[in-house]
Every structure is written in structure tokens, then in C-alpha cells.
Design an enzyme around this catalytic site. Structure first.
Site, PDB file in Angstrom:
ATOM      1  N   HIS A  45      37.221  41.091  29.782  1.00  0.00           N
ATOM      2  CA  HIS A  45      37.727  41.484  31.093  1.00  0.00           C
ATOM      3  C   HIS A  45      37.636  40.359  32.111  1.00  0.00           C
ATOM      4  O   HIS A  45      38.170  40.454  33.201  1.00  0.00           O
ATOM      5  CB  HIS A  45      36.941  42.711  31.590  1.00  0.00           C
ATOM      6  CG  HIS A  45      37.489  43.355  32.809  1.00  0.00           C
ATOM      7  ND1 HIS A  45      36.835  43.327  34.033  1.00  0.00           N
ATOM      8  CD2 HIS A  45      38.631  44.049  33.018  1.00  0.00           C
ATOM      9  CE1 HIS A  45      37.547  43.977  34.928  1.00  0.00           C
ATOM     10  NE2 HIS A  45      38.643  44.430  34.350  1.00  0.00           N
ATOM     11  N   ARG A  84      45.706  41.912  31.946  1.00  0.00           N
ATOM     12  CA  ARG A  84      46.976  42.566  32.259  1.00  0.00           C
ATOM     13  C   ARG A  84      47.869  41.530  32.933  1.00  0.00           C
ATOM     14  O   ARG A  84      47.412  40.764  33.770  1.00  0.00           O
ATOM     15  CB  ARG A  84      46.790  43.746  33.225  1.00  0.00           C
ATOM     16  CG  ARG A  84      45.900  44.862  32.725  1.00  0.00           C
ATOM     17  CD  ARG A  84      45.934  46.026  33.709  1.00  0.00           C
ATOM     18  NE  ARG A  84      44.840  46.954  33.486  1.00  0.00           N
ATOM     19  CZ  ARG A  84      44.848  47.926  32.575  1.00  0.00           C
ATOM     20  NH1 ARG A  84      45.904  48.080  31.805  1.00  0.00           N
ATOM     21  NH2 ARG A  84      43.817  48.726  32.440  1.00  0.00           N
TER      22      ARG A  84
END
Length: 726
Positions: free
Chosen positions: A468, A408
Site C-alpha cells: 500500500h 490504484r
């Protein structure tokens, strides 16, 4: 207050909710009793209850309390959109959801419904009885139309006519106009009107525009003290005559629908992941309703129509004794009242990243080459560490390649701009963009395409796995040889969230870490098969095994009378194998401290099972987000930091990475952090074996306990420039 979605600003984060539903006990271990895990859904709701307790705390600045009310509401929305939606989908499709507590999935939904009804009532009471009066005392008033004088009403009517009325779209419901689509999380007015000519009653829906501010100023904008606001829906409700001229308005009520916004992609059945994901994102808008929130006074006729048209059950209806969607309270943060907010905190530059002279230009590579550097955000600046590292790499002619993961990042990210600059300068740049990051999918697709246009090599990771891990690798030519500069973090490469998310990051020029990251990036971008790494623990193949091995070693050390101990900091822990390993270590006499922000399925302090386990939780100004794993290891302490929580998704369906800290100063810093956080002198919540959390804020003599985050801000600001830089 995960993972890392700024929508949940200090909330839970979209990925925090994305995991398997089951906790399945190991029936083959007679040393561990049945029923040894706490229910994960109720544990999540207990986390959100702790957020609510912050809103109820009169010692906090009142605008921050309003923010915590908004965070609670935003968190709960995502809980329904993902967790509850997933449960319902699995029930409907016939996918049974085994649980660890001997009940079926419908029983779990029943428990959720009971708990959420109680929490939402408490949430509304916190607003009406605690936060709103405190705002009034501070000169910020959220008023209702009925309390206004004629002059204020006239001014607001003009505002309505000029700025709101042109945007509104009333939709009738009759044989010629079917019941309109109600978008998820939108506020709506249900309106019943009577035609005086035919005496016929009609229904209409009026959406509260999300493009307009939720609260409208009653007073002139130049006023900064004793200001009044009225909610947009209240203002609209008192001007319905403008929208339905000639009709008699009989009833009007506010309602709100939460929809299933979970996205599932069968990656092995598609050749183009981006196209498949974009199709699923379009479907998200039209997911089935899973929650209907209504105002307490809604009449049965209107409710019956909405329930019938939306096809929701009685259990899915939530009557709220107060305003709906208190997430709108985030807007109060825009008010220029620093006296009603946390004192401003300016992060310091890590002392090892300071230039030799105060006005000199810092050389990040030279600093990292001297020693490993551990940065702690937001106490230490992200801009002068991670961002400066990548910007210097982009501009440095000796840098040949940059490789980075992006899970993100913010919409105007200097990180992305640095990668673009590097590619345009002719460097080899690899960006692994995880476009499946929940609720950031469209944003990440846009950035991926922008990066590709600039010449960056963009890849999307491995089929079936989310990437991730937080990794950056810079390859630089120095004195005719190639040197690796690495960054491994616990949080995203996001300058915005770095100001409110607590995270660690390690900078190192260690050649072994560089080789580990080189192999890992090759796996993520090519066809290499995962191998074991020297200084990293990597999921999905080795992370759980590596941690279980170290947990078991602590148990062996305790049994042999050697120094032992385990300290873990994370966001969530539900993985059965890890929990059972900790239970066995506790039974062997290992002292275990778990510092968890949110979900915790461990039952601490249970005689014969976990009497050596303590679990604490700390919530506050910053979102505790770092993951740390410490093992005493007979005095040769091993400490890892990284991206992984102890959840099924992290250990089995994600690429995660932990890196081992080796510098003695870093080991001491982490040990001191745990000592402070687990101390009885620090404000925290303590978990008991029944799943109850108790907040400790005062000493026996009534004196306030230490706020951990305030103390860390103070400690970090007092750090002195090391002698090597003087």
C-alpha cells in the site's frame, strides 16, 4: 468519502472498509478502563452521517449537495458489500467475531440495521425535502411522469421506443422460467401482470439497464436553463404496456439488491495469484444477497416473492421513502451550470518546481537536488510535480532505472505510460502492481499485463501482504556517480483522484532515503529480509513499534516537565495498541490532537483517561486523505508523512511506509496546517466521549467559520517564487 476508489469520489473508498472486525482490549493494563473504545462500525456510519450533513447544508452549491447525496449512497453500498458481508460470512462459517463492547456479532448487526434504517430515511428526506426543491429553484427539475403534459409524454414515448425499448429484457417467472439472477446494485422493476384470457397472475422482472443514463432529458438538449429530467425507471414503468402487450399490468415496484462482493484468496495455496484472483472476481458477481432495498409502496405479495426467492431476512429489507440508488445523482455534475458547483480551482505549480524563467523548461531533478520539496495536492499540481517527475525520468538518457509502486491508478494513466516509455527506451523499470486493491483488481491486472508486454519488470509484492506504500525511486548517473531521486507520498499515483484527494508527497535527493527505498524495493521484488531503515518507518515489522516508542517518549517528556505534544492526521484509527498508547500519553499530560476523516475508536475528553485528547474531523470539497504524525520531542520536532492509517490491516497485513520530514520549512508548514485545522475558527466536527459528532460552522455572533480547504487554496495561490529561482 479510502482508500482511493474514484467510484466513491470523495467518499470512503473500498480499502477504507477492509480490516479486522475486532477491537480487543488489553486486560493486563489496570490503568486503562474497560469499554474504552468506540464501536468501529457505528463510527463508520457516523462518518457517513457527516457526509449527509454536507448534503443538507443550504450554504453549499446545490449540485455539490446532490453529489454528497450520491457519495453517501455509494459509501453505504460498499459498507454492506464489505463490512456487513464480512460479518455475516464469519457468523455463517462459525468464525466468532469478538467485539470490544461486550456484545456478540449479531448484536452488532442489529445495531447496524437500526442505524442504517434511520440514515436511509434521513437520506431520502434530504433529497425530497431539501435538495430536490433547491434544484427546482435553480432550474433543474427531476419530474415524474404524472406531472407531464401530453406533448412531453409523446416526445418521451418516442425516446423510449427508439433508444430504450430495444435494450430492455423482461424476464418472466413461471414454471418454465425460474426466478432470474438479480445482479448486485442493479435497479430492477418487479412487475405483476394478469392474463385477461386465463385470469392468471404472473410475475416478471425488468432490469434498468446500467448502460443507459439514469436520467432522461424531457426537454430538447439545446436548453441549458429550466431543464427537466425523468428517471429511467419512471419512464420504463410508464411504458410497461410496450413490454407486456395484451397483459394487464397490476403492480410495478422498484427494488435493488446488494450482494457480498468480498474476495478472499488463500495466497499460500496458489502458484498463480492472477489466475486465482480472476476466478474469485467471477465468484464476486454471484455472492449471496445481504441487503434488499424496496420502494415504500411495494405490496406484500411482491415482497414475499422476492424475499423468498432471494432468501433474505426481514432485517435485511430496507423500505426507502423515495427513489432508490441516489448514487445516480452523480450524473447531474455533467450539467453545464458552473454557478451551481464549487468555483473552479486550478492547482498551482509548487514554487520550488518552477523553472528559473517563466517560459523555460522545468528541470525536476535540478530542483530536487537543491532541497527537499514537499507538495500538497490538490492545491499544488500533480501533473507538474509527480507526473512531470516520472515523465522526465522516462525521457532522460542519464536515468538508468525507475522503481515504483502502483496501488490504484486511472484507466488512461500517464504514470503507466511513462513507465512503458522508460522500458521501451531501454531503462530498467520495476513496477510493483498491487492487484489485490479492492474493486480495482481487474483494472490492475490489465495494467500489469500491459506493462509486462512493454518490458517492465512487474511484481506483485509479498505473499499475504498488500503493498500500500506510495513510492517512486529514480536512479540517475551524474558526473560518473549514481544519484537517487525519491518520491514518498500519502496518496496513489492517480492523476484523476489527485484532483479531489488531499495528499502530501515528498521529493528528495537525500542519499539515505534513496538507500532506504532501494532496500525496500529489493524486499518487495526479491527475497531480502526487512531491516531497519534510517529515515523510514515501514510496516508490518517496525511501524507500530516505532510510533509506540515515540508516543511513549512524549509521555516521559511530559512527566519530566519537558515540552511534549502529539498531532496526528489520518483517515481511520482503530488499532488498540496505538489508542492505548495515546491514552497513556494523555494520562501523563501530553496534549494530543487527532484530525481524522472517518472511523475513530478513541473516546476523547474522558476524565482520567483522555481529557488531553481532542478529535476533529473535516469534510468538504476535497477528500482529506493525507496521513501525518507529529511528535514534539522536547523541542526537536519529528514529523512523518506516509501511506498508513492506524488500523490492523495497515500495521499488520500491509507494506506501508512513512518518511520523516527534516527541512525546517516543511516542519513549519505542517505545524501551521495543524494549528489552522484544530482552531475553533475553522468549520469542523468535534467528537465527544460518547461517540457523538457535533458540527461547528458559526461563531458565537453568527458569522461563518473559516472553510479550511478554501483557506488553503488561497494560501497556496499566494506563495511566491523563492529568491533562489528569481
Amino acid at each position: 468519502m479510502d482508500d482511493d476508489n474514484i467510484t466513491l469520489d470523495a467518499g470512503v473508498g473500498a480499502d477504507y472498509l477492509d480490516d479486522d472486525f475486532e477491537l480487543i482490549e488489553d486486560p493486563d493494563d489496570p490503568a486503562l478502563p474497560e469499554g474504552r473504545y468506540l464501536d468501529r462500525e457505528l463510527s463508520w456510519l457516523a462518518f457517513n452521517r457527516r457526509v449527509l450533513e454536507l448534503a443538507e447544508d443550504p450554504s453549499l452549491p446545490v449540485i455539490e449537495r446532490a453529489n454528497f447525496l450520491a457519495i453517501f449512497a455509494s459509501n453505504l453500498d460498499e459498507f454492506f458489500m464489505v463490512r456487513v458481508a464480512g460479518l455475516k460470512r464469519r457468523i455463517v462459517t462459525g468464525l466468532a467475531v469478538p467485539t470490544n463492547i461486550g456484545r456478540g456479532p449479531q448484536d452488532v448487526l442489529n445495531d447496524i440495521s437500526v442505524a442504517v434504517h434511520e440514515l436511509q430515511a434521513r437520506h431520502a428526506a434530504a433529497y425530497q425535502e431539501l435538495v430536490k426543491p433547491a434544484l427546482d429553484d435553480a432550474g433543474i427539475h427531476i419530474v415524474e411522469w404524472e406531472s407531464l403534459g401530453q406533448a412531453d409524454r409523446d416526445r418521451l414515448t418516442e425516446v423510449f421506443s427508439d433508444e430504450i425499448f430495444p435494450v430492455l429484457m423482461p424476464l418472466a417467472v413461471d414454471p418454465a422460467h425460474p426466478f432470474p439472477y438479480i445482479s448486485g446494485l442493479s435497479l430492477n422493476l418487479s412487475v405483476r401482470v394478469r392474463n385477461p384470457k386465463s385470469d392468471r397472475q404472473e410475475f416478471a422482472r425488468l432490469k434498468v439497464p446500467q448502460v443507459l443514463p439514469r436520467f432522461v432529458r424531457v426537454d430538447p438538449k439545446e436548453r441549458t436553463r429550466d431543464v427537466r429530467f425523468i428517471s429511467l425507471e419512471d419512464l420504463m414503468a410508464n411504458h410497461l404496456g410496450h413490454l407486456f402487450p395484451g397483459m394487464e399490468v397490476l403492480e410495478h415496484h422498484v427494488f435493488r439488491v446488494t450482494r457480498n462482493e468480498d474476495v478472499e484468496i488463500e495466497e499460500d495455496e496458489t502458484e498463480n495469484l492472477i489466475q486465482a484472483l480472476e476466478k474469485e472476481l467471477l465468484k464476486r458477481r454471484f455472492g449471496p444477497p445481504i441487503r434488499l432495498e424496496i420502494t415504500e409502496a411495494m405490496d406484500d405479495v411482491t415482497l414475499g416473492l422476492i424475499v423468498r426467492e432471494l432468501d433474505v431476512t426481514e432485517q435485511e429489507v430496507y423500505r426507502i421513502p423515495g427513489p432508490l440508488d441516489l448514487g445516480g445523482l452523480f450524473e447531474l455534475s455533467k450539467i453545464d451550470r458552473p454557478d451551481l458547483k464549487y468555483p473552479k480551482h486550478v492547482p498551482t505549480t509548487n514554487v520550488y518546481l518552477l523553472p528559473p524563467e517563466p517560459n523555460a523548461r522545468p528541470d525536476i531533478f535540478k530542483a530536487i537536488a537543491r532541497q527537499d520539496i514537499l507538495v500538497h495536492h490538490p492545491y499544488e499540481s500533480f501533473a507538474t510535480s509527480v507526473q512531470a517527475f516520472l515523465e522526465q525520468a522516462a525521457a532522460d538518457p542519464d536515468v538508468l532505472a525507475i522503481k515504483q509502486t502502483l496501488y490504484r491508478t486511472s484507466g488512461d494513466s500517464p504514470i503507466v505510460e511513462a513507465l512503458i516509455d522508460a522500458a521501451e527506451a531501454g531503462k530498467q523499470v520495476l513496477a510493483l502492481v498491487e492487484i489485490k486493491a479492492r474493486f480495482d483488481e481487474q483494472n490492475n491486472i490489465s495494467w500489469a499485463r500491459k506493462l509486462e508486454k512493454a518490458g517492465v519488470h512487474v511484481v506483485y509484492g509479498l505473499v499475504g501482504l498488500k503493498t500500500h506504500c506510495k513510492l517512486a525511486l529514480v536512479v540517475r548517473r551524474e558526473k560518473g556517480k549514481l544519484k537517487h531521486y525519491s518520491h514518498i507520498g500519502t496518496g496513489n499515483y492517480n492523476p484523476k483522484t489527485s484532483r479531489i484527494y488531499e495528499d502530501f508527497g515528498l521529493f528528495t535527493a537525500d542519499d539515505q532515503v534513496g538507500k532506504d527505498l532501494t532496500r525496500l524495493f529489493n524486499e518487495l521484488s526479491g527475497y531480502a529480509i526487512e531491516k531497519k531503515f534510517k529515515r523510514l518507518l515501514v510496516a508490518p515489522l517496525h511501524l507500530r513499534k516505532g510510533l509506540l516508542k515515540r508516543i511513549a517518549q512524549e509521555a516521559t517528556n511530559a512527566q519530566n516537565g519537558l515540552p511534549s505534544g502529539i498531532k496526528i492526521k489520518l483517515n481511520s484509527i482503530v488499532d488498540e495498541a496505538i489508542i492505548d498508547g495515546l491514552y497513556r500519553a494523555s494520562q501523563a499530560g501530553v496534549p494530543i490532537d487527532i484530525w481524522v476523516r472517518g472511523i475513530c475508536a478513541i473516546k476523547p475528553g474522558v476524565p482520567g483517561l483522555s481529557e488531553n485528547i481532542r478529535v476533529r474531523s473535516i469534510l468538504g470539497r476535497y477528500l482529506e486523505h493525507s496521513r501525518i504524525f507529529c511528535f514534539e520531542n522536547n523541542g526537536d520536532r519529528q514529523v512523518y508523512i506516509g501511506s498508513s492509517d492506524m488500523m490492523h490491516r495497515n500495521l499488520d497485513r500491509r507494506v506501508e511506509a512513512l518518511v520523516r520530514l527534516v527541512a525546517p520549512d516543511h516542519l513549519k508548514e505542517v505545524a501551521a496546517l495543524f494549528e489552522l485545522a484544530m482552531s475553533d475558527t475553522v468549520t469542523s466536527w468535534w467528537l465527544d466521549g460518547d461517540g457523538g459528532w457535533t458540527r461547528h460552522t458559526l461563531k458565537d455572533d453568527g458569522e461563518k467559520l473559516i472553510d479550511l480547504q478554501d483557506r488553503l487554496m488561497y494560501i497556496t495561490s499566494r506563495r511566491k517564487r523563492p529568491s533562489i529561482l528569481r
